[in-house]
Structure formats: C-alpha cells, structure tokens
Design a protein around this motif. Structure first.
Motif, mmCIF file in Angstrom:
data_model
loop_
_atom_site.group_PDB
_atom_site.id
_atom_site.type_symbol
_atom_site.label_atom_id
_atom_site.label_comp_id
_atom_site.label_asym_id
_atom_site.label_seq_id
_atom_site.Cartn_x
_atom_site.Cartn_y
_atom_site.Cartn_z
ATOM 1 N N ASP A 330 9.840 -1.071 -4.065
ATOM 2 C CA ASP A 330 9.509 -2.118 -3.098
ATOM 3 C C ASP A 330 9.423 -1.588 -1.670
ATOM 4 O O ASP A 330 9.230 -2.351 -0.718
ATOM 5 N N ARG A 331 9.550 -0.296 -1.501
ATOM 6 C CA ARG A 331 9.448 0.304 -0.172
ATOM 7 C C ARG A 331 8.178 1.151 -0.078
ATOM 8 O O ARG A 331 7.668 1.645 -1.088
ATOM 9 N N LYS A 332 7.707 1.313 1.158
ATOM 10 C CA LYS A 332 6.538 2.156 1.385
ATOM 11 C C LYS A 332 6.672 2.834 2.738
ATOM 12 O O LYS A 332 6.909 2.176 3.746
ATOM 13 N N LEU A 333 6.540 4.153 2.744
ATOM 14 C CA LEU A 333 6.688 4.949 3.968
ATOM 15 C C LEU A 333 5.310 5.180 4.584
ATOM 16 O O LEU A 333 4.660 6.189 4.319
ATOM 17 N N VAL A 334 4.877 4.234 5.427
ATOM 18 C CA VAL A 334 3.551 4.335 6.007
ATOM 19 C C VAL A 334 3.582 3.773 7.420
ATOM 20 O O VAL A 334 4.360 2.875 7.741
ATOM 21 N N THR A 335 2.735 4.330 8.279
ATOM 22 C CA THR A 335 2.572 3.856 9.644
ATOM 23 C C THR A 335 1.101 3.945 10.017
ATOM 24 O O THR A 335 0.318 4.627 9.334
ATOM 25 N N ASP A 336 0.735 3.246 11.089
ATOM 26 C CA ASP A 336 -0.637 3.312 11.583
ATOM 27 C C ASP A 336 -0.705 4.360 12.690
ATOM 28 O O ASP A 336 -0.055 4.224 13.722
ATOM 29 N N GLN A 415 6.402 8.215 -3.769
ATOM 30 C CA GLN A 415 5.535 7.855 -4.891
ATOM 31 C C GLN A 415 4.797 6.538 -4.649
ATOM 32 O O GLN A 415 3.804 6.253 -5.325
ATOM 33 N N THR A 416 5.241 5.738 -3.682
ATOM 34 C CA THR A 416 4.581 4.458 -3.390
ATOM 35 C C THR A 416 3.422 4.600 -2.398
ATOM 36 O O THR A 416 2.735 3.620 -2.121
ATOM 37 N N ASN A 417 3.212 5.766 -1.860
ATOM 38 C CA ASN A 417 2.088 5.990 -0.940
ATOM 39 C C ASN A 417 0.802 6.250 -1.711
ATOM 40 O O ASN A 417 0.819 6.708 -2.865
#
Length: 443
Positions: A330-336, A415-417
């Motif tokens: 349920d987590r995602k390591l992303v930024t704009d 793995q969520t990216n």
C-alpha cells in the motif's frame, strides 16, 4: 347721439375723394425747362418724374389719412412712402429684417501684408500637410519593415526549434520511457553544517536505523564524515567503478517477465551508460545472478565473483551494489521531479555492529569510515540539489560485502514503483553520484 357720427363719416369720405381728384389732375400740369419748351424725350422724362412724384405724394397722403402715425416715422430717418411701407412690413416679420442686416456682410478689407501673410500661412500649412503625409508613409513603411523583420525572426525561431526537435531524437536518449528530458539541477539550498555538530541533530536529520543496530558519536560526527577522500580519479586507466546486483531478479510493478531491461539490471544498464557517456567515468557493469534459486545466501555466492573482478581490475576505486527495496503493497516511493514521476531512493550502510553483539569481529570492514562518508556526502548533495528526492540513509548491523573497496549500496525505489519511475530516477542519481565522486559538491 348717432347723427353727429354719420355726419363725421361723410366729411372723411369727402376729403378722400378730394385727394383722389387732386392726384388725377396733377399729372396734367408738367413744369417747363428754363427755356419754356420741351422735346419729345424731355416731355416723356418730365412726365415720368412728375408721375413718380405725384404717386409718391398721393401715397403719402393716403397713408397719412389711413394711418396718422406714419408721418412721425420720418423723424427716424425713413424717407419716402415706399421705405415707410417696407419698414412697416418688415417690422411685422422680424426674420426678414435679420436677413437683411446679416445676409450681406462685407469681409474686412485686408492690406497687402495681411494678404501676403495669409498666403504664406496657407503655403506653410500645405507644406506641413505634405510633410505629415511623408512621415505617415515613412512610418507605414517602417512598420511594414518591422513586421517583416519580426516575421522573419519568428520563422527563424521556428526553424531553429524544428532543427532542435530533429536533433533531439527521443528514441536515442538514455531515458527511453519518460517523455520529458532531464536537466540537471543547480544547487537549491545549502546546509549549515554548524547546525549538525550535535549528534542527535545530525542523526535525526540524515539517518534511519534498524532496531537491532547501534551507532554512536564515535562513528557519526562531522569530522569523520567530511574527512575521508571519496572522489574517483576519472583519468585512471581501466574501469573505475564496479556496478553489480546482489539481487539481480528484483523487478517492479509493471516489469515484463523475462525482460531484464525492465528489472533492476535494466536500471543498472542505464546508470552505467549515463556515468560513462555523460559524466566520463569508466564503469564495469557486472550482471551475474546470485539470487537464484533464491535470495538466501546471495551475498555469500556473490563474494568470490567480486573478489575475482577486483583482482582482474585493480583500477576499480568504488563498488556500487544497486537494489530495489521491498515495502508494503500500500506504499509507493515516488515524487514529481520537473513534471516527471520519479522513484525515491535510499543510500544504505552496513555497520558490522548490533545491539546484541556489539562489533562483529568476523565481519570487519576496513572501509567503514569511507563508506559512511560517501553515503553522507551523497545524501547532502541530494538534499541541496534535489530536495525530497532521497529517503534517509539506512543503517543496518551487518556488512553486506561492503568491505572490498569503498562501497555504496543503493535501494532504488521499491516493488510498487513502475519501470518509468525507476528509469526517471536514474537521471538525478547519476548526477548526484558525479557531484560527489568528482568533488564538485564540496565546491
């Protein structure tokens, strides 16, 4: 009382007939000239004059009889019964008197100098008008010239843009998935190192640690973190950087099964290419698989291969082990980052020290200080050039094969990216590595 009135009226009418009789008899008496005789022409002329005078006299007498007020009008300069009648008529319709007085006005007489000045003024006005016409025509020509120049400039600009678009072939860029083009950042902020002299402030700002790991001020302090030389000499012959993957099977949410280019190995290919072609390093990308049939024992299986590579390539100055993290789904390591979805990443250090055992003697690491300094410099550079892109440096109690050379372990996303987010992150990662390995970040 009525009889006297009738008699008075008879007297008036009688006087009127007498006047008319006189008017008829007077034309018969024509005056003679000085010699007492007249020619035919003279007789005719005299008759006309006498006739005119008689008529005027008769008219005046009649008007005086009918309107006794008329004789007093001669006192105002009105001569002749014709003028008297005209004045009486015009007084009844004032508009004709106004037209007579104002409709025929003579212009003031101009002397010769005045006429000459007037003519000169007209000539000057004509010249001014001609000059204005010339100026307007010139302005129009200049405006057209400027419009043509602007049009040419716009056409040139569009042509240059088209040339640039033709020169920039997106398929040939290192980042083949993202539509945007990465532009390395300038420094956004500068850390005030005086704020991190205190161990707690330093740790809380830059680090996170496993619950079974311990570290103290003897290992984490600004002097020990800023002292070691962590640069790489680009002019050294042979490969200078070894890039490999202890866990080569790590993939992402949309990775294609069997396609290594969509896994962590594909991310390694791009990182090696950028460091080589854009930043001038010589990189050896080792793609050996050590997590098959499973992840357990992967570090032990990879160690002999690493030692052999280093023996064959003594020019290698730094080792990078590129991973991707494993987190809850349920987590995602992303930024704009500049409009591009970009995976966040994390630098990792093994301390060979745990709370339960203290220092682990059989996992000695002669490059411990250099490794801690390297990750700290990278974290600082990331924070100054790309705020918010990296996670805190993670500290764990074991060694993770980071004892062979100056070493760096990177957790690139999770793995969520998506593959796109991972590939977008390679661009700033390569720039941050160059900032520190070239020594530019400290300038």
């Amino acid at each position: 009382m009525r009889v006297p009135v009738i008699k008075e009226k008879k007297k008036i009418w009688a006087a009127g007939f007498c006047v008319l009789g006189i008017m008829l008899l007077l034309p018969i008496s024509v005056p003679s000239d000085e010699r007492g005789e007249k020619t035919g022409y003279q007789k005719e002329t005299a008759w006309k004059k006498n006739k005119s005078g008689i008529c005027e006299l008769a008219g005046k007498e009649i008007l005086t009889f009918l309107a006794p007020v008329f004789p007093f009008a001669t006192q105002d300069g009105i001569r002749g019964y014709g003028s008297l009648m005209e004045s009486a008529f015009l007084s009844q319709i004032p508009v004709f008197s106004y037209a007579r007085e104002n409709g025929q006005r003579e212009l003031p007489v101009q002397d010769e100098d005045a006429w000459r000045q007037m003519l000169l003024t007209e000539e000057e006005e004509k010249e001014d008008d001609a000059q204005k016409d010339m100026v307007e025509e010139q302005d129009i020509e200049e405006a057209l010239t400027m419009e043509e120049a602007l049009q040419k400039e716009n056409e040139t600009a569009r042509a240059n843009e088209q040339i640039q678009e033709e020169e920039i072939n997106v398929e040939e860029l290192p980042n083949e998935i993202s539509e945007g083009i990465f532009i390395p950042h300038e420094r956004q902020l500068t850390y005030n190192l005086a704020d991190y002299q205190d161990f707690t402030a330093l740790f809380d700002t830059f680090y996170a640690m496993d619950s079974n790991t311990m570290i103290g001020q003897d290992q984490l302090n600004l002097e020990s973190l800023l002292g070691p030389d962590v640069t790489v000499k680009k002019d050294a012959p042979g490969p200078q950087i070894l890039l490999y993957h202890t866990h080569s099977q790590e993939a992402f949410v949309d990775s294609v099964p069997g396609d290594k280019s969509t896994t962590i190995v594909g991310a390694g290919d791009k990182l090696a290419e950028l460091l080589t072609e854009q930043y001038g390093y010589s990189v050896l990308h080792h793609t050996g698989e050590y997590d098959l049939p499973g992840r357990d024992g992967a570090y032990n299986r990879s160690l002999p291969a690493l030692e052999q590579i280093l023996a064959e390539n003594p020019s290698i100055q730094i080792i990078i082990d590129l991973h991707r993290d494993g987190i809850s789904e349920d987590r995602k390591l992303v930024t704009d980052l500049d409009g591009r979805p970009t995976a966040r990443f994390m630098f990792f250090n093994g301390l060979s020290r745990t709370k339960s055992t203290g220092d682990i003697d059989y996992l000695k690491n002669p490059y411990q200080a250099e490794n801690l300094a390297l990750s700290f410099r990278l974290e600082m550079a990331a924070g100054e050039f790309y705020p918010g892109l990296t996670r805190k440096i993670y500290l764990n109690g074991y060694r993770y094969n980071m004892h062979l050379r100056k070493s760096l372990l990177i957790e690139l996303g999770a793995q969520t990216n998506t593959v796109e987010e991972i590939m977008n992150a390679i661009d700033p990662l390569a720039h941050i590595l160059d900032l520190v390995l070239s020594g530019e970040s400290t300038q």
